[in-house]
Design an enzyme around this catalytic site. Structure first.
Site, short mmCIF file in Angstrom:
data_model
loop_
_atom_site.label_atom_id
_atom_site.label_comp_id
_atom_site.label_asym_id
_atom_site.label_seq_id
_atom_site.Cartn_x
_atom_site.Cartn_y
_atom_site.Cartn_z
N ARG A 56 -12.89 45.63 1.55
CA ARG A 56 -13.28 44.28 1.18
C ARG A 56 -14.72 43.94 1.50
O ARG A 56 -15.43 43.39 0.68
CB ARG A 56 -12.40 43.25 1.90
N THR A 57 -15.16 44.25 2.71
CA THR A 57 -16.50 43.82 3.11
C THR A 57 -17.54 44.47 2.21
O THR A 57 -18.45 43.82 1.72
CB THR A 57 -16.75 44.18 4.59
N LYS A 86 -28.10 64.13 10.92
CA LYS A 86 -29.10 65.08 11.44
C LYS A 86 -29.68 64.59 12.76
O LYS A 86 -30.63 65.17 13.27
CB LYS A 86 -30.22 65.27 10.43
N ARG A 108 -22.70 48.35 8.53
CA ARG A 108 -21.48 48.44 9.35
C ARG A 108 -21.58 49.69 10.20
O ARG A 108 -21.85 50.78 9.69
CB ARG A 108 -20.23 48.51 8.47
N HIS A 136 -18.01 40.51 13.73
CA HIS A 136 -17.98 40.63 12.28
C HIS A 136 -18.30 39.23 11.73
O HIS A 136 -17.41 38.53 11.24
CB HIS A 136 -16.59 41.10 11.85
C1 NCD Z 1 -11.65 44.03 9.45
C2 NCD Z 1 -12.75 44.85 10.08
O1 NCD Z 1 -13.26 45.80 9.48
O2 NCD Z 1 -13.12 44.47 11.17
N1 NCD Z 1 -11.59 44.15 8.08
C3 NCD Z 1 -12.44 43.38 7.32
O3 NCD Z 1 -13.63 43.52 7.36
N2 NCD Z 1 -11.90 42.45 6.53
C4 NCD Z 1 -10.35 44.13 10.13
C5 NCD Z 1 -9.75 45.47 10.41
O4 NCD Z 1 -10.28 46.51 10.09
O5 NCD Z 1 -8.67 45.44 11.00
#
Ligand code: NCD
Length: 328
Positions: A56-57, A86, A108, A136
């Site tokens: 999703r993100t 590397k 991320r 997040h």
């Molecule tokens: C979450 C995350 O990646 O922190 N997912 C998200 O971004 N919607 C939650 C998870 O991974 O459990």
């Protein structure tokens, strides 16, 4: 310039973000609106660098950029496919990418604090899309937006936050955002080994936000306006390093045993939904493993797929738009 933590936003900032997200959502509904949006940042590009799995993100950030007319350069498994494999530092990576003229970098990472390290070196805005067990922020903002839209307020609410609170960055972020509004009460539910971090609880105390901790999910469900369920993050292992003392090693191993034993124990099923008040909403950042039974998906209070997740696109459009404007 960067988005690193929920703590950087005031309720006023969030109000502006929500208003702009409402506007973008309305524009997205018509062909003419979508065409207008696609001219806003035409000719700009963002980087989308993910060192950890995402559905999703990543999708909603990239679609948000494209819907604003931006191109997207990305790498999905950056730990393997980029020069980090590397041994390159995150600082050099973002400096080089920034030097290619990106307008922002969505990042991320597996490790807490890496987004902040990247930001300290980056010539362009870094948008933290989840840094390990840290935060997040963009998910927290879309969670808050969903609550505001569906319940009409973010204050004087009873919120249950349940699951892996020690390692779940979305639970950590949402709790800190809710602390910015008066009159909220949070009930944290987890097994003792996966309790909410002391740092977040300290933030709540500083804001005067009341909270209780329990291992009985029904306590949190009973009076909830919002119930926020999360997944066990077993990929985030307890580290059992070589240099631990016998006592520390024993503690870490016990923690690990409890986490494994816990997996799948706290489950929202039909019986749990009977306890949740009629007006309440059930949220989950997704992905759901088995902590919400499939039968619950059809309950009108279960809004994670139908209402919560779709807000990811307009909210991330706003955050990207603001980031690009700040750079100009
Ligand atoms: C979450 C995350 O990646 O922190 N997912 C998200 O971004 N919607 C939650 C998870 O991974 O459990």
């Amino acid at each position: 310039m960067h988005i690193l933590s929920a703590s950087q936003f005031t309720p006023e900032d969030l109000g502006e973000i929500f208003e702009r997200a409402d506007f973008f959502s309305a524009e997205l509904e018509t062909t003419e609106g979508r065409r207008r949006l696609a001219t806003i940042h035409q000719g700009e590009h963002i980087g989308s660098i993910f060192y950890e799995a995402s559905t999703r993100t990543k999708a909603s950030f990239e679609l948000a950029a494209m819907k604003l007319g931006m191109g997207v350069f990305g790498t999905e498994n950056a730990g393997e496919f980029s020069s980090i494999a590397k041994g390159e530092s995150i600082e050099h990576t973002v400096q080089v990418l920034g030097g290619y003229g990106l307008a922002a970098i969505v990042l991320r990472t597996k490790e807490e604090g890496l987004a902040a390290r990247a930001a300290s070196a980056s010539p362009v805005p870094i948008l933290n899309a989840g840094d390990g067990k840290g935060e997040h922020p963009t998910q927290g903002i879309l969670d808050a937006y969903t609550i505001q839209k569906l319940l009409g307020r973010l204050d004087h609410l009873n919120i249950g936050i349940c699951g892996d609170l020690a390692r779940g960055r979305t639970a950590r972020t949402l709790a800190q955002l809710l602390a910015k509004y008066p009159g909220n009460h949070i009930t944290f539910t987890s097994i003792p080994a996966l309790k909410m971090g002391e740092d977040v609880k300290q933030t709540l105390r500083e804001h005067g936000t009341s909270f209780t901790e329990t291992s009985n999910m029904y306590e949190g469900l009973r009076n909830a306006d919002v119930f926020y369920m999360t997944r066990t993050q077993n990929e985030r292992d307890v580290s059992i390093d070589d240099d631990l003392s016998d006592e520390e090693r024993e503690k870490a191993e016990e923690l690990k045993r409890q986490q494994i034993a816990y997996d799948g124990k706290l489950v929202i099923n039909q019986a749990a939904m009977e306890v949740l008040p009629e007006h309440a909403i059930l949220l989950h950042p997704l992905p759901i493993k088995d902590e919400i039974a499939r039968e619950v998906d059809n309950d009108p209070r279960a809004v994670y797929i139908s209402k919560q997740s779709p807000t990811g696109v307009p909210i991330r459009m706003v955050l990207l738009d603001q980031a690009v404007m700040r750079l100009r």
